[in-house]
Design a protein around this motif. Structure first.
Motif, PDB file in Angstrom:
ATOM      1  N   VAL A  59     108.435 -51.192   9.940  1.00 32.84           N
ATOM      2  CA  VAL A  59     109.021 -52.405   9.778  1.00 32.84           C
ATOM      3  C   VAL A  59     109.105 -52.970  11.262  1.00 32.84           C
ATOM      4  O   VAL A  59     108.453 -54.032  11.452  1.00 32.84           O
ATOM      5  CB  VAL A  59     110.152 -52.164   9.070  1.00 32.84           C
ATOM      6  CG1 VAL A  59     110.740 -53.774   9.074  1.00 32.84           C
ATOM      7  CG2 VAL A  59     110.045 -51.930   7.585  1.00 32.84           C
ATOM      8  N   PHE A  60     109.669 -52.021  12.206  1.00 29.18           N
ATOM      9  CA  PHE A  60     109.748 -52.482  13.479  1.00 29.18           C
ATOM     10  C   PHE A  60     108.341 -52.840  13.999  1.00 29.18           C
ATOM     11  O   PHE A  60     108.348 -54.066  14.705  1.00 29.18           O
ATOM     12  CB  PHE A  60     110.262 -51.516  14.372  1.00 29.18           C
ATOM     13  CG  PHE A  60     110.675 -51.956  15.759  1.00 29.18           C
ATOM     14  CD1 PHE A  60     111.867 -52.569  16.185  1.00 29.18           C
ATOM     15  CD2 PHE A  60     109.836 -51.770  16.871  1.00 29.18           C
ATOM     16  CE1 PHE A  60     112.335 -52.964  17.460  1.00 29.18           C
ATOM     17  CE2 PHE A  60     110.039 -52.325  17.990  1.00 29.18           C
ATOM     18  CZ  PHE A  60     111.379 -52.877  18.293  1.00 29.18           C
ATOM     19  N   GLN A  61     107.315 -52.199  13.769  1.00 28.46           N
ATOM     20  CA  GLN A  61     106.048 -52.568  14.452  1.00 28.46           C
ATOM     21  C   GLN A  61     105.561 -53.627  13.962  1.00 28.46           C
ATOM     22  O   GLN A  61     104.525 -54.400  14.484  1.00 28.46           O
ATOM     23  CB  GLN A  61     105.210 -51.402  14.434  1.00 28.46           C
ATOM     24  CG  GLN A  61     105.364 -49.971  15.171  1.00 28.46           C
ATOM     25  CD  GLN A  61     105.517 -50.446  16.852  1.00 28.46           C
ATOM     26  OE1 GLN A  61     104.587 -51.282  17.056  1.00 28.46           O
ATOM     27  NE2 GLN A  61     106.473 -49.716  17.381  1.00 28.46           N
ATOM     28  N   ILE A  62     105.524 -53.827  12.345  1.00 33.01           N
ATOM     29  CA  ILE A  62     104.939 -55.075  11.901  1.00 33.01           C
ATOM     30  C   ILE A  62     105.483 -56.265  12.239  1.00 33.01           C
ATOM     31  O   ILE A  62     104.957 -57.160  12.553  1.00 33.01           O
ATOM     32  CB  ILE A  62     105.212 -54.857  10.192  1.00 33.01           C
ATOM     33  CG1 ILE A  62     104.150 -53.643   9.806  1.00 33.01           C
ATOM     34  CG2 ILE A  62     104.794 -55.947   9.498  1.00 33.01           C
ATOM     35  CD1 ILE A  62     104.234 -53.215   8.555  1.00 33.01           C
ATOM     36  N   ALA A  63     106.892 -56.113  12.426  1.00 25.83           N
ATOM     37  CA  ALA A  63     107.808 -57.430  12.825  1.00 25.83           C
ATOM     38  C   ALA A  63     107.364 -57.672  14.337  1.00 25.83           C
ATOM     39  O   ALA A  63     107.256 -59.070  14.663  1.00 25.83           O
ATOM     40  CB  ALA A  63     109.438 -56.847  12.741  1.00 25.83           C
ATOM     41  N   SER A  64     106.977 -56.650  15.171  1.00 19.66           N
ATOM     42  CA  SER A  64     106.550 -56.967  16.422  1.00 19.66           C
ATOM     43  C   SER A  64     105.123 -57.572  16.302  1.00 19.66           C
ATOM     44  O   SER A  64     104.705 -58.422  17.453  1.00 19.66           O
ATOM     45  CB  SER A  64     106.415 -55.808  17.232  1.00 19.66           C
ATOM     46  OG  SER A  64     107.689 -54.910  17.333  1.00 19.66           O
ATOM     47  N   LYS A  65     104.185 -57.448  15.608  1.00 24.07           N
ATOM     48  CA  LYS A  65     102.893 -57.925  15.316  1.00 24.07           C
ATOM     49  C   LYS A  65     102.578 -59.088  14.578  1.00 24.07           C
ATOM     50  O   LYS A  65     101.666 -59.929  15.092  1.00 24.07           O
ATOM     51  CB  LYS A  65     101.811 -56.734  14.901  1.00 24.07           C
ATOM     52  CG  LYS A  65     101.848 -55.387  15.608  1.00 24.07           C
ATOM     53  CD  LYS A  65     101.226 -55.536  16.891  1.00 24.07           C
ATOM     54  CE  LYS A  65     100.899 -54.196  17.448  1.00 24.07           C
ATOM     55  NZ  LYS A  65     102.110 -53.292  17.658  1.00 24.07           N
TER      56      LYS A  65
END
Length: 386
Positions: A59-65
């Motif tokens: 979730v964190f990585q998707i939110a970043s991208k």
């Protein structure tokens, strides 16, 4: 352009991933999320952050991208869940916390050992807490398909007053008939005083094969968000199929609804999800199945070859497919046989096609499908090739 946009909320990476054997790693989730954004999805439910460190990281990585779509994290109506989701969503340009609790008496009694009043209190508290972290909070009234309507209306009004921007009315068990689900939405539209301050959302499961029909019925009745997955994957019999609702809305302009999905990316997206999640799409799957644009019956083939719209309401190129297929079987007719020969470069007159057809039927009766190699052998028996 219609003013009635239906927001597409994709939960392939959360509800879809709950299918046994379909677990995704963070890299795969990020790649799929980027393609979902390219497809035109409005909200991407990236995962359930508290469920595992891996899901938090995804979730964190998707939110970043992700830059254009809303990124959503699921929680229960539990303080720790909401706090963890808020942390996972910190990098998001458009974060949404999706929190909720059971709304049917079945869930209230057997799942939560609680009362309606306690459920109301927990729901309000969860939404208020989530609003401390993000401006966009969606509340799900789990098992709303079997919930008492008056209580569901009270619950909906209460969570909107607490700050919910979207209220999800899930048919969690796939129980509802389309007219029942529509009546539920209509009741809420007409009996919740502050309904204009939130969007109602459809989240339908496919236990009786009615998920798409229920979602469309819900949208007709006033819902402006549909929660769905690519290829209809999900718990048990699956979720509403994204490609089905998008093309249903597209093919029925009289509904006065639209989505921002690019339909030409539907088939490529379907295949990417199928390959990545290692879950085969059934051949007769609507819109994206291998047989969606295949014709094998002689009557259908003849009509299609005269005018494609006699048997196709969707042109294959609309959803990113190459072309329709004429499949030769024992049910095929002379026009289909002539068509396939022409595609192979042979020019036969009507008498020659009649002669070839008798030989073709003997081959077709002995195997499920007659291939190009079989046709070339047949053509050589006539000896007139162009």
């Amino acid at each position: 352009m219609s003013s009635k946009k239906v927001h597409i909320f994709d939960t392939t990476l959360r509800d879809g991933e709950q299918v046994p054997g379909c677990k995704l790693n963070t890299k795969e989730k990020v790649e799929l999320a980027l393609q979902l954004e390219e497809l035109g999805v409005d909200i991407i439910e990236a995962g359930f952050p508290i469920s595992s460190p891996g899901d938090f990281e995804s979730v964190f990585q998707i939110a970043s991208k992700i830059k254009d779509a809303t990124v959503c994290g699921l929680t229960r109506a539990v303080q720790k869940d909401i706090e963890v989701a808020a942390n996972a969503l910190k990098p998001a340009v458009r974060p949404r916390i999706h929190t909720g609790i059971g709304s049917s008496d079945n869930h209230i009694k057997y799942k939560f050992n609680s009362t309606r009043e306690e459920i109301l209190e927990r729901a309000i508290a969860a939404v208020k807490l989530a609003r401390n972290y993000v401006d966009d909070v969606e509340f799900y009234a789990e098992d709303a398909g079997r919930a008492d309507l008056e209580f569901l209306a009270r619950l909906t009004e209460a969570v909107i007053k607490a700050g919910a921007t979207v209220v999800n009315i899930p048919d969690t068990t796939g129980f509802c008939l389309p007219h029942q689900y529509a009546e539920k939405m209509s009741y809420l539209m007409n009996h919740v005083p502050n309904i204009d301050k939130a969007i109602l959302s459809c989240h339908c499961h496919n236990d009786l094969g009615l998920a798409t029909a229920n979602s469309i019925a819900g949208a007709i009745a006033g819902a402006r968000q549909i929660e769905c997955t690519i290829n209809g994957i999900g718990e048990r019999a699956g979720n509403t199929s994204l490609e089905e609702v998008v093309m249903t809305i597209r093919k029925h302009p009289e509904l006065d609804l639209y989505t921002d999905i690019n339909p030409k990316l539907l088939l490529p997206m379907s295949r990417l999800v199928s390959d990545t999640m290692r879950m085969v799409v059934q051949p007769n799957k609507a819109v994206v199945g291998d047989n969606a644009f295949s014709h094998s019956s002689g009557i259908h083939q003849d009509g299609f070859l005269k005018e494609a719209t006699t048997y196709e309401i969707i042109a294959p190129e609309e959803v990113g497919a190459d072309t329709s297929k004429i499949v030769l079987t024992a049910r095929s007719g002379r026009s289909a046989l002539a068509y396939r020969f022409k595609n192979l470069g042979y020019g036969f007159d009507r008498n020659q096609v009649d002669e070839l057809y008798e030989k073709f039927l003997k081959i077709a009766d002995s195997k499920k499908e007659v291939e190009d190699a079989d046709l070339k052998v047949l053509a050589d028996s006539i000896t007139v090739a162009v």
